[in-house]
Scaffold this motif. Structure first.
Motif, mmCIF file in Angstrom:
data_model
loop_
_atom_site.group_PDB
_atom_site.id
_atom_site.type_symbol
_atom_site.label_atom_id
_atom_site.label_comp_id
_atom_site.label_asym_id
_atom_site.label_seq_id
_atom_site.Cartn_x
_atom_site.Cartn_y
_atom_site.Cartn_z
ATOM 1 N N LEU A 184 11.875 -82.642 -77.622
ATOM 2 C CA LEU A 184 12.714 -81.435 -77.593
ATOM 3 C C LEU A 184 14.189 -81.753 -77.813
ATOM 4 N N LYS A 187 17.051 -83.710 -81.703
ATOM 5 C CA LYS A 187 18.183 -83.221 -82.508
ATOM 6 C C LYS A 187 19.524 -83.417 -81.801
ATOM 7 N N ALA A 209 18.069 -79.824 -73.102
ATOM 8 C CA ALA A 209 17.822 -78.887 -74.203
ATOM 9 C C ALA A 209 18.400 -77.507 -73.895
ATOM 10 N N TRP A 213 21.847 -75.775 -75.601
ATOM 11 C CA TRP A 213 21.767 -74.464 -76.258
ATOM 12 C C TRP A 213 22.768 -73.489 -75.626
ATOM 13 N N PRO A 464 6.991 -77.733 -79.823
ATOM 14 C CA PRO A 464 7.316 -78.436 -81.069
ATOM 15 C C PRO A 464 6.939 -77.641 -82.317
ATOM 16 N N GLN A 467 9.834 -75.431 -82.866
ATOM 17 C CA GLN A 467 10.948 -76.228 -83.393
ATOM 18 C C GLN A 467 10.761 -76.488 -84.889
ATOM 19 N N TYR A 468 9.540 -76.827 -85.259
ATOM 20 C CA TYR A 468 9.252 -77.138 -86.667
ATOM 21 C C TYR A 468 9.438 -75.904 -87.551
ATOM 22 N N TYR A 475 13.136 -81.044 -90.124
ATOM 23 C CA TYR A 475 12.534 -81.437 -88.856
ATOM 24 C C TYR A 475 12.164 -82.926 -88.823
#
Length: 495
Positions: A184, A187, A209, A213, A464, A467-468, A475
């Protein structure tokens, strides 16, 4: 079978539970797969192990240096409470698991093994699972396996008579948490380190995470559209310019906050407990104790610089040959070597203020569960969150979000530890994910039984995938070729 268990026990005790040697093993395997000459493999392994041991010295020093404050708050003011700290939490499980559930602590190590295998398999099939991070922080895995062992047995008492089913359910949930949590934050870790090829595998992955954000969403831009000022961008005027130097800033802040606490505890108490030698100067004891925070922090940062380079280079061999596109998840202290160094003491102090305020509220409300703040959650959680928050939202985010984190750690830990019964044994893990995320997962499994297990597992594995979907093109590129990923981002921004 007995021989296999002995081999596993030896490996778990001497390598898996010893992060320095686990990192050394990964570096050796990586360089061998890259076909490096034996002397390069040996040199890389030595530097990686020594670097991690240096980091450990820094981390251990920070913890031991805080001990007079921790012990004093508990003993001097007669506060009979549980300590939120990973080691106190592990000790609580060891002391109470047989009495409460009739189970031995040894099963928690079997859980660790199977959960680690689940993590490897999830990463191996990354094209399907979209998971790219291998959790390699062994001592953290032991602490989490112990706490998860207790929480899941509490949530699913019907499985206590079915050992195999119990371990399988636990391993799937814990292994998925490791893989998803460390994945997670790939990035933000890549952006913080400018493509070092690592992520964090610790106790606050979901916390990082979420707070990253929040920092970007609510603090990242001024109303006029300009970038917010980060801690390192602020040039303090006049005599305050000394705070621009990390070592000076850490030393002065520790003198102000912890020097005051040590003075309140008093000379008699510190002497009685053996912290201050008979006849020694109280003034210089306080100064030295507080300045050691800066010393150990500098040692920790040196360790990070020493082993991260070797781990990053060698892991490419593992990523190319065994786990394509993957990155290693390492201790959160690695983040202290990147970003603004002053974010570390500021985040720590903001989180500490939040924890103290939450403890005062618990006392005022006569909570049946009182909490003593442990150094590991208050420092490593909140300092790490501050580093990422500062990168995305500047100094306001680096102060406000760790403060809120401190509140969450105390209130969440008091709630879950009192509910499941761990508070009676003096400790709970207490770090962000285990004060916020795991209470939610435990509640889902407790009240919805096996449907709750399915919901938790599906929810974790869906993260995930989401996220992808949000960045299909970049990614996998961000772990396979970060420079190409940055070029792609720049082209997008220019459009």
């Amino acid at each position: 079978m007995d021989i296999l268990m002995r081999v596993w026990s030896y490996f778990a005790t001497n390598i898996l539970q010893q992060p320095a040697f686990m990192i050394g093993l990964i570096v050796a395997l990586g360089y061998i797969l890259l076909r490096k000459p034996w002397y390069d493999v040996l040199a890389g392994v030595i530097k990686a192990i020594v670097g991690y041991l240096i980091l450990t010295v820094g981390s251990s020093g920070l913890v031991s240096n805080f001990r007079p404050v921790l012990v004093g708050l508990k003993d001097r003011f007669n506060m009979d409470a549980m300590v939120i700290d990973p080691y106190f939490g592990q000790n609580a499980v060891t002391a109470g698991v047989e009495e409460v559930f009739g189970k031995g602590f040894g099963d928690a190590m079997i859980l660790l093994l199977i959960a680690f295998i689940v993590n490897i398999l999830l990463v191996r099939f990354s094209k399907i699972t979209k998971l790219r991070a291998l959790f390699t922080t062994g001592h953290v895995q032991v602490q989490q396996a112990a706490t998860a062992y207790w929480l899941i047995m509490f949530a699913l008492p019907g499985l206590l008579t079915h050992n195999v089913a119990l371990i399988v359910v636990m391993a799937v949930i814990l292994g998925a948490y490791w893989a998803v949590g460390s994945n997670l934050i790939i990035k933000p870790c890549q952006e913080l380190t400018d493509g070092a090829g690592i992520t964090l595998a610790h106790q606050q992955m979901f916390g990082i995470a979420l707070n990253t954000w929040l920092a970007e969403k609510f603090f990242g831009k001024k109303k006029d559209g300009k970038e917010v000022k980060k801690i390192g961008d602020i040039e303090l005027p006049g005599f305050m310019s000394i705070f621009n130097e990390n070592m000076v800033c850490t030393s002065i802040l520790m003198l102000i906050f912890f020097g005051a606490i040590l003075c309140i505890l008093g000379r008699d108490y510190l002497t009685e407990q053996g912290f201050l030698a008979e006849g020694a100067s109280m003034v210089f004891y306080v100064i030295q104790t507080c300045l050691y925070f800066a010393v150990y922090l500098a040692i920790l940062q040196l360790g990070v610089r020493t082993f991260v380079t070797e781990l990053t280079q060698s892991f490419q061999g593992i990523a190319d040959k065994i786990l394509p596109g993957s990155v290693p998840g390492v201790d959160c202290a690695v983040a202290f070597g990147f970003g603004s160094a002053n974010a570390v003491p500021l985040g720590f102090l903001a989180g500490f203020v939040g924890q103290i305020l939450a403890i005062v509220v618990l006392v005022a409300l006569q909570s049946p569960v009182l909490v003593i703040c442990g150094f590991v959650p208050v420092f490593f959680d909140n300092a790490t969150i501050a580093i990422f928050a500062n990168e995305k939202g500047g100094i306001k985010a680096a102060l406000i979000l760790p403060f809120i984190s401190g509140l969450c750690q105390v209130f969440g830990s008091a709630l879950i530890a009192g509910w499941v019964g761990m508070a009676a044994y003096g400790g709970y893990l207490g770090m962000w994910d285990w004060a916020v995320v795991w209470p939610i997962m435990t509640g889902a499994m407790k009240f919805l039984s096996y449907a709750g297990v399915a919901i938790v597992a599906i929810a974790l594995l869906a993260i995930p995938q989401l996220q992808y979907r949000a960045d299909k093109e970049g990614y996998f590129l961000m772990t396979e070729d970060y420079e190409a990923y940055k070029e792609m981002k720049e082209k997008r921004a220019a459009k």
